[in-house]
Design a protein around this motif. Sequence first.
Motif, mmCIF file in Angstrom:
data_model
loop_
_atom_site.group_PDB
_atom_site.id
_atom_site.type_symbol
_atom_site.label_atom_id
_atom_site.label_comp_id
_atom_site.label_asym_id
_atom_site.label_seq_id
_atom_site.Cartn_x
_atom_site.Cartn_y
_atom_site.Cartn_z
ATOM 1 N N GLN A 193 -81.690 15.073 10.034
ATOM 2 C CA GLN A 193 -80.422 15.248 9.707
ATOM 3 C C GLN A 193 -79.808 13.884 9.180
ATOM 4 N N ARG A 200 -65.344 27.258 24.032
ATOM 5 C CA ARG A 200 -66.915 26.821 23.786
ATOM 6 C C ARG A 200 -67.345 27.078 25.104
ATOM 7 N N HIS A 260 -65.500 17.196 8.187
ATOM 8 C CA HIS A 260 -66.953 17.412 8.624
ATOM 9 C C HIS A 260 -67.175 16.834 9.927
ATOM 10 N N ASN A 261 -68.180 17.144 10.345
ATOM 11 C CA ASN A 261 -68.531 16.687 11.919
ATOM 12 C C ASN A 261 -69.532 15.396 11.319
ATOM 13 N N SER A 262 -69.485 14.345 12.310
ATOM 14 C CA SER A 262 -70.951 13.322 12.242
ATOM 15 C C SER A 262 -71.841 14.218 12.486
ATOM 16 N N VAL A 263 -73.248 13.687 12.194
ATOM 17 C CA VAL A 263 -74.380 14.002 12.547
ATOM 18 C C VAL A 263 -74.587 14.276 14.253
ATOM 19 N N VAL A 304 -72.334 14.662 16.318
ATOM 20 C CA VAL A 304 -71.520 15.769 16.727
ATOM 21 C C VAL A 304 -72.186 17.003 16.538
ATOM 22 N N ASP A 305 -72.596 17.364 15.408
ATOM 23 C CA ASP A 305 -73.539 18.510 15.406
ATOM 24 C C ASP A 305 -74.686 18.733 16.029
ATOM 25 N N MET A 306 -75.421 17.681 16.349
ATOM 26 C CA MET A 306 -76.674 17.515 17.179
ATOM 27 C C MET A 306 -76.307 17.812 18.628
ATOM 28 N N ILE A 341 -65.014 14.755 14.108
ATOM 29 C CA ILE A 341 -64.964 16.182 14.472
ATOM 30 C C ILE A 341 -64.059 16.929 13.681
ATOM 31 N N LEU A 366 -73.785 19.551 19.658
ATOM 32 C CA LEU A 366 -73.349 21.270 19.827
ATOM 33 C C LEU A 366 -74.414 21.852 19.698
ATOM 34 N N GLU A 367 -75.596 21.497 19.153
ATOM 35 C CA GLU A 367 -76.704 22.258 18.909
ATOM 36 C C GLU A 367 -77.348 22.156 20.047
#
Length: 536
Positions: free
Chosen positions: A294, A105, A155-158, A160-162, A136, A164-165
């Motif tokens: 989200q 990453r 799936h990712n927790s919200v 986690v997505d935030m 994750i 990464l974003e």
Amino acid sequence: MAWELIAATKRQALKEAIPAEWVTPADILPSEDQLDVTSFSKESGFFTKEELDITSTPALAILSNLGSGLWTAEDVTRAFCKTATAAQQLTNCLSEIFFDKAIARAKELDAYFQQTGKTKGPLHGLPVSIKDNFNIAGHDSTIGFTSLVNKPATHNSVIVDMLLEAGAVLYCKTNVSTAMMISESVNNVFGRTVNPRCRKLTTGGSSGGEAALIAFGGSRIGVGSDIGGSLRIPAACTGLFTIRPSFGRLPNSLARACLEGQESVNGVIGPIAPTLEEIVFWTKTIISQQPWRQDPKCLPIPWRPVEMKQKTSLKIAILWNDGIVTPTPPVSRALRETVEKLKAAGHEILPWNATGHLEMLGLLQRMFLADGGKSVRELLEPTGEPFRPEMKMWDEAAEMSVYDLWQTHRSRNALCKAYLRRWNDSGIDALLCPATPYSGVANGKFAYAGYTCVFNLLDYPAVSFPCGVVSNKDIDTAYDDAHQPLSDWDAQIQRDYSADLVHGMPVNLQLVGRRLEEEAVLAMTDLVLNDLAVAA
């Protein structure tokens, strides 16, 4: 497989996930009788100057260096991964390791920066550690249960997505207590996480793996959760900063919880870091991403800056004790000294009675045990895993009827209304109190979380912060001769207190503000810290 074998296999897999070149040689590891290992990275000779520079630099400066091209995301990530490895060997703080994915990453972020000359989000290239309960995809979220081993999230927790974003690099998950309902980070899968400041002392729970990793230097900002003190207690045990926000300000959706569906007291998430500046930055960054788009339970409240002038005078109520447990001598002294400095700085100070605290603790226990321990038991039974002794209440709990639960909610609501009325009538800006009764406590001896969990029931934002006072065995020798225990808890904590054992440990206090006013309580904490620094 029997639960013992599952746990042993998982621990071995965790060990094998560490690259061989980052495993600290046995001959330079501190001996078991060296209790404070926080200086190991600097003194061991195992880390390069650049690695030490990176891991000792605050998050905002790291991001500045990444944005200027002075450092690469790969170099920063490798430095933290290597340091996290040493932290794991010395404190047992990790539950999942994915350094290879983190480096991949980081390389992608570096390529993006080289091609565009721009960073990818406000957290571009910053390694962020996260508590085990945040999902994750492709990795376990065992929350301390052997039945959840080798059942990776899909799936990712919200959050986690935030992250990464926003450009963050995720590289490890950290150890928790079984079910995240014990005030120390210990479970039957990974065992006990110990405090890097003194390995005979607990690092607290349930976000204790995060606190141990950060206090050691293996992370600058970590993400934990709090339903009864699980952020503020570990921060207090290790001398770090955190905020327990009100429910709805930060996203907790799609995270794993043992008591999933229990909404009598809502769990929240928050950051842990070595400085208040990093806490404010992380919180502002996440809220600025509009988490309510989200997470359906997040409130559409943008970040609201609060500016406080240097000479602002606050009206602060002081909770000297909660009528149930007397703070240990270092904490009582820290509160006294802090109050004197705040008075000298011009703040108005008034006492605060613990009216309703005992009733709130009783309600909290009833609400956490309302299912008769079924949620915990259903996760133990598939592998024959026993209840840990710390969870005896769950093993013996009787299920509550829906009607009785509703009556408990009625009582909770009445207490919350009475507390708000008293706050309004007093005109206070904030409440200052201990974060825990302890400056430190031996592993297995953390007995009381009442100073934190009442504010979970009230849903007030609270900052746990080191106040600059350190335990001193020559000053904090014992309780006052006239002290009479306020409860069985109090008597036990007094018997367990050891001035020698906690010598040199930092003391945290807790500043509490009005519900949903996180920006204000963070700004007030900053003002308090500045005044304490001036008075020092």
